[in-house]
Design a protein around this motif. Structure first.
Motif, PDB file in Angstrom:
ATOM      1  N   TYR A 365       0.886  -1.148   0.141  1.00  0.00           N
ATOM      2  CA  TYR A 365       0.066  -0.047   0.100  1.00  0.00           C
ATOM      3  C   TYR A 365       1.030   1.204   0.152  1.00  0.00           C
ATOM      4  CZ  TYR A 365      -3.815   3.241   0.765  1.00  0.00           C
ATOM      5  OH  TYR A 365      -4.490   4.319   0.819  1.00  0.00           O
ATOM      6  N   GLN A 368       1.864   1.904  -3.505  1.00  0.00           N
ATOM      7  CA  GLN A 368       0.628   2.602  -4.167  1.00  0.00           C
ATOM      8  C   GLN A 368       0.647   4.189  -3.829  1.00  0.00           C
ATOM      9  OE1 GLN A 368      -2.218  -1.395  -3.349  1.00  0.00           O
ATOM     10  NE2 GLN A 368      -3.181   0.626  -3.434  1.00  0.00           N
ATOM     11  N   ASP A 427      -5.441   3.700  -4.700  1.00  0.00           N
ATOM     12  CA  ASP A 427      -5.937   2.301  -4.987  1.00  0.00           C
ATOM     13  C   ASP A 427      -5.869   2.249  -6.675  1.00  0.00           C
ATOM     14  OD1 ASP A 427      -6.550   1.092  -2.822  1.00  0.00           O
ATOM     15  OD2 ASP A 427      -8.608   2.245  -2.258  1.00  0.00           O
ATOM     16  N   HIS A 430      -3.410  -0.168  -7.106  1.00  0.00           N
ATOM     17  CA  HIS A 430      -3.581  -1.579  -6.383  1.00  0.00           C
ATOM     18  C   HIS A 430      -3.081  -2.757  -7.638  1.00  0.00           C
ATOM     19  CE1 HIS A 430      -5.550  -5.123  -5.059  1.00  0.00           C
ATOM     20  NE2 HIS A 430      -5.591  -4.578  -3.965  1.00  0.00           N
TER      21      HIS A 430
END
Length: 506
Positions: A365, A368, A427, A430
């Motif tokens: 994450y 990202q 996201d 992702h």
């Protein structure tokens, strides 16, 4: 009588000079007319003036402390995936078409353009990036350098740098602990600038600057060079204005300081190598090895080594610092994303002091978040190539010989490539999300893509992971979220935060 002869001769000479200047001016005007005719089938904004083209718009944007790339984005939205810009007699074509981006950037046959090479080779007559890895136009010259530099960026070597990344990031954490204890605000841009400069000096050149405790002229020097670079590229007449002379002298002195520092560090390392001492296989060693492949070492080759020194010293510091500062700024604006990133760090790293190479791969994450930061704020906003043959972009013929500009900044902020582009949403990156198709290239693409991108992202991850592990931070109210355009992009406010030690629940 003789006096009158001299006077008449002088008047004739003056008349001849004026005539020649007038003919030259008419010739220049006719040439510009020819250029207009050759490229005016390409759409684009109306020129501000026949002679200056769009230069006045850029200069006004810079004078008002605006972001030139916002204007380019505006025009991309208005005129489509290919449009034309005129700066005096130069023509540039701005492209936001993914197919053309792929075709041009992925191929070695489209060279770095002459215009940028000339603008970065020296600043106001003082050698700057010269023929280093970023600016070299000749493919063979570039390829030889790249081949020799590659080992210093192999994953094996980068794994070995984890100790340096951890150690320098820990010094930043000690500084933040001090700031937290004093309950004073932290200028995060300044602090991450210090840490990235510390890292590049140590990891690439084997030098301890320790900027968390020592003062150094380097941060200011780099800033002055970059500011000079912007004026040198965007304002053709800047150096002819006497008012700018003091600043130009400052820029030249800054370039000289970087190059004399490089010369000293290279000499010290050469001496160590000649004395049979163990030296790291870092960038500095590779720079010396590049030179050693030459049959004889001419003065030009010495300059060549310094070109690469300056290139790595600036590129390895400035862009990563800006990415980190923008990342902290966006996390401060989005508490829910900040919490998610903290939770991942807690799950992967817990209370460990030392972050390992394998840990970085698990911080998915956080990756990202860093990628999304570069979508909105690509710290090196674009790249350019010379078009060697006629090409067709979205049905528009672009004649050979023109410079094509590709802007990751523009593409990253366009609705047709990214839904709600101004929303910060990690996201988008992702692992299961569709990959952006040639419209996201913060490190450029193809053979000339950034050699140091893995180095930079590992460093950024280590710094961010330690920050999230140890501190809570909130943005001091009232600051701007504007961008400062200094060739690279940085947060104008400096990202001022209140920093507090985290109270871990476990």
């Amino acid at each position: 009588m003789a006096f009158f002869c001299v006077l008449i001769f002088g008047a004739k000479a003056l008349l001849l000079l004026f005539s020649l200047l007038f003919i030259a001016f008419i010739g220049f005007c006719l040439y510009i007319k020819y250029i207009h005719k050759k490229f005016d089938h390409i759409p684009g904004p109306p020129r501000d003036s026949f002679l200056l083209g769009h230069s006045p718009t850029f200069l006004e944007t810079m004078r008002n402390d605006g972001v030139v790339h916002d204007r380019l984005l505006e025009w991309a939205e208005m005129y489509g995936p290919v449009y034309r810009l005129n700066l005096l007699h130069e023509v540039f074509v701005c492209v936001t078409c993914p197919e053309t981006t792929k075709e041009v950037l992925m191929s070695p046959k489209y060279l770095k353009d002459k215009f940028l090479h000339k603008a970065l080779f020296n600043l106001f007559g003082q050698r700057f990036l010269g023929n280093g890895l970023v600016t070299a136009r000749d493919h063979e010259l570039w390829y030889k350098q790249r081949r020799i530099m590659d080992p210093a960026f192999s994953s094996l070597y980068l794994r070995g740098l984890m100790g340096t990344f951890n150690e320098r990031a820990d010094k930043l954490m000690d500084k933040l602990a001090e700031i937290s204890d004093n309950e004073s605000p932290a200028n995060m841009l300044h602090l991450v600038n210090c840490v990235t400069l510390d890292v590049i000096a140590k990891a690439a050149f084997g030098v301890d600057l320790d900027l968390m405790t020592n003062t150094s002229p380097f941060p200011k020097t780099i800033e002055i060079c970059l500011k000079g670079m912007v004026y040198h590229i965007r304002d053709k007449l800047f150096q002819f204005n006497p008012k700018n002379r003091p600043f130009i002298n400052e820029v030249k002195a800054a370039c000289r300081l970087l190059r004399t520092t490089g010369a000293q560090w290279i000499q010290d390392r050469k001496t160590a190598m000649q004395n049979g001492e163990d030296v790291p296989k870092d960038i500095l060693t590779m720079i010396i090895k590049t030179a050693a492949t030459e049959e004889t070492m001419a003065e030009e080759d010495e300059e060549f080594m310094l070109d690469n020194f300056v290139t790595f010293f600036i590129a390895g510091q400035e862009t990563t610092a800006n990415q980190l500062a923008f990342c902290i700024m966006e996390l401060g604006r989005h508490p829910e994303i900040l919490e998610k990133a903290k939770k991942e760090v807690d799950d992967v790293i817990g209370m460990k002091r030392e972050i390992s190479y394998d840990d970085l791969g698990k911080l998915i994450y956080l990756s990202q978040v860093l990628k999304e930061t570069l979508r909105l704020y690509p710290t090196a906003p674009g790249t350019s190539r010379e078009i060697v043959k006629d090409i067709v972009v979205d049905g528009v013929r672009v004649p050979a010989g023109v410079t094509c500009m590709f802007s990751s900044y523009c593409c990253g902020r366009m609705e047709k490539f990214f839904k709600d582009p101004m929303t910060f949403d990690p996201d988008r990156f992702h692992p299961d999300a569709p990959r952006p198709y040639y419209c996201y290239f913060p490190f450029a693409l193809g053979p000339r893509s950034c050699l140091g991108q893995n180095f930079a992202q590992m460093e950024a991850k280590v710094v961010m992971a330690k920050l999230l592990q140890r501190f809570d931070f909130t943005l001091v109210p009232g600051q701007t979220f504007d961008i400062q355009d200094t060739g690279t992009l940085r947060p104008k406010s400096g990202v001022v935060c209140n920093v507090r030690h985290r109270n871990h629940k476990h």
